[in-house]
Scaffold this motif. Structure first.
Motif, short mmCIF file in Angstrom:
data_model
loop_
_atom_site.label_atom_id
_atom_site.label_comp_id
_atom_site.label_asym_id
_atom_site.label_seq_id
_atom_site.Cartn_x
_atom_site.Cartn_y
_atom_site.Cartn_z
N ALA A 89 -111.54 39.82 76.83
CA ALA A 89 -111.15 38.62 76.73
C ALA A 89 -110.31 39.34 78.58
O ALA A 89 -109.42 40.69 78.25
CB ALA A 89 -110.01 38.03 75.93
N GLY A 90 -110.61 38.63 79.34
CA GLY A 90 -109.63 39.43 80.70
C GLY A 90 -111.12 41.22 81.20
O GLY A 90 -111.75 40.83 80.82
N VAL A 91 -110.74 41.01 82.15
CA VAL A 91 -111.46 42.01 82.94
C VAL A 91 -110.27 43.13 83.36
O VAL A 91 -109.37 43.46 83.90
CB VAL A 91 -112.06 40.91 84.52
N TYR A 92 -111.56 44.11 83.56
CA TYR A 92 -110.76 45.19 84.57
C TYR A 92 -110.85 45.28 86.35
O TYR A 92 -111.72 45.13 86.27
CB TYR A 92 -111.05 46.83 83.62
N ALA A 93 -110.08 45.57 86.51
CA ALA A 93 -110.39 46.68 88.09
C ALA A 93 -110.32 47.90 88.50
O ALA A 93 -108.98 48.35 88.46
CB ALA A 93 -110.11 45.06 89.23
N ALA A 94 -110.30 47.93 89.73
CA ALA A 94 -110.26 48.83 90.59
C ALA A 94 -109.78 49.31 91.89
O ALA A 94 -110.63 47.98 92.61
CB ALA A 94 -111.33 49.97 90.70
N VAL A 95 -108.84 49.82 92.25
CA VAL A 95 -108.06 49.60 93.49
C VAL A 95 -108.93 49.44 94.58
O VAL A 95 -109.53 51.27 94.49
CB VAL A 95 -106.22 49.92 93.75
#
Length: 263
Positions: A241-247
């Motif tokens: 549920a949801g996502v992970y991100a990198a900057v």
């Protein structure tokens, strides 16, 4: 670019697995959100690959309220304006360790410094014999997988309807809570492998869906567990549920900022 949503709210968590704080603005840096999960407790009983002591082991940990002693110094990096004025994307400095000091209010109302040995004693209560905890501080956000986590309020609403329980968004302990333009739950899954601009400058790459654990079963106000929540996410949504991100590009993100998808 196409606008696909807006920032509904922002949160960070000064101490991993303790209560978070909602922000009006936050600096998204390469290590993660500024001031996010600066502190964590390492457990002698944990796996080497995931050495943390969290509310999975001590549910009451979720009720400990961690706040920065000098909140005005932890809003944004101290030389951000000067770094941005160089026009070359210079990486700003982070605050000095003294400015990152955290005070913790226990569920009983006692206030302790993050490095007070009594805090470790309280966290160990009810744990296994011989459990040893140690405090770790890092300028890199001590997140589970990726520097930034994101979930849409539509996903939270859909799960509430499916589970039959009103779920507080704080269960999901995200950095960015997003209001999707199309209004569809789990719409953020379509961003995996894509790039987003958030606000005027920050850019993030959405890496993977967020694999969930016991944490989402815990009520953020009571720490009471509802295992039905995790069972449903596991069976109905592949445990995510949801996502992970990198900057990719550092910048300040504010509540209500537009989120645009690079085509």
């Amino acid at each position: 670019m196409r606008v696909v949503g807006r920032v509904e709210s922002l949160s960070r968590y000064p101490v991993k697995s303790m209560r978070g704080e909602e922000l009006r603005e936050a600096f998204a840096g390469f290590p993660g959100v500024y001031g996010d999960r600066v502190y964590a407790f390492r457990s002698s009983a944990a796996r080497t690959g995931f050495p943390w002591f969290t509310a999975r082991e001590q549910e009451q940990m979720l009720l400990y309220r961690a706040v920065y002693r000098h909140p005005e110094r932890m809003k944004l990096p101290p030389n951000l304006a000067e770094a941005e004025a160089l026009g070359s994307g210079a990486t700003p400095l982070y605050a000095e360790p003294a400015d990152q000091m955290v005070d913790v209010e226990t569920p009983a109302g006692e206030v302790l410094t993050i490095d007070d040995p009594r805090l470790i004693d309280l966290l160990r209560e009810g744990g296994r014999d011989g459990l040893s905890l140690s405090l770790l501080r890092s300028e890199r956000a001590l997140t589970d997988c990726r520097p930034v986590s994101l979930i849409s309020i539509q996903t939270v609403r859909q799960l509430s309807q499916e589970v039959g329980v009103e779920l507080d968004k704080r269960r999901f302990r995200a950095n960015l809570y997003v209001d999707l333009t199309d209004g569809a739950g789990f719409g953020e899954d379509a961003w995996v492998g894509r790039r987003l601009r958030v606000g005027a400058k920050a850019e993030i790459a959405v890496m993977v869906r967020d694999s969930r654990c016991k944490m989402i079963t815990l009520d953020p106000d009571t720490a009471q567990a509802n295992p039905k929540v995790m069972r449903h996410v596991a069976r109905g949504h592949d445990g995510t549920a949801g996502v992970y991100a990198a900057v990719l590009v550092e910048g300040v993100i504010r509540a209500d900022d537009a989120i645009a998808l690079f085509e």
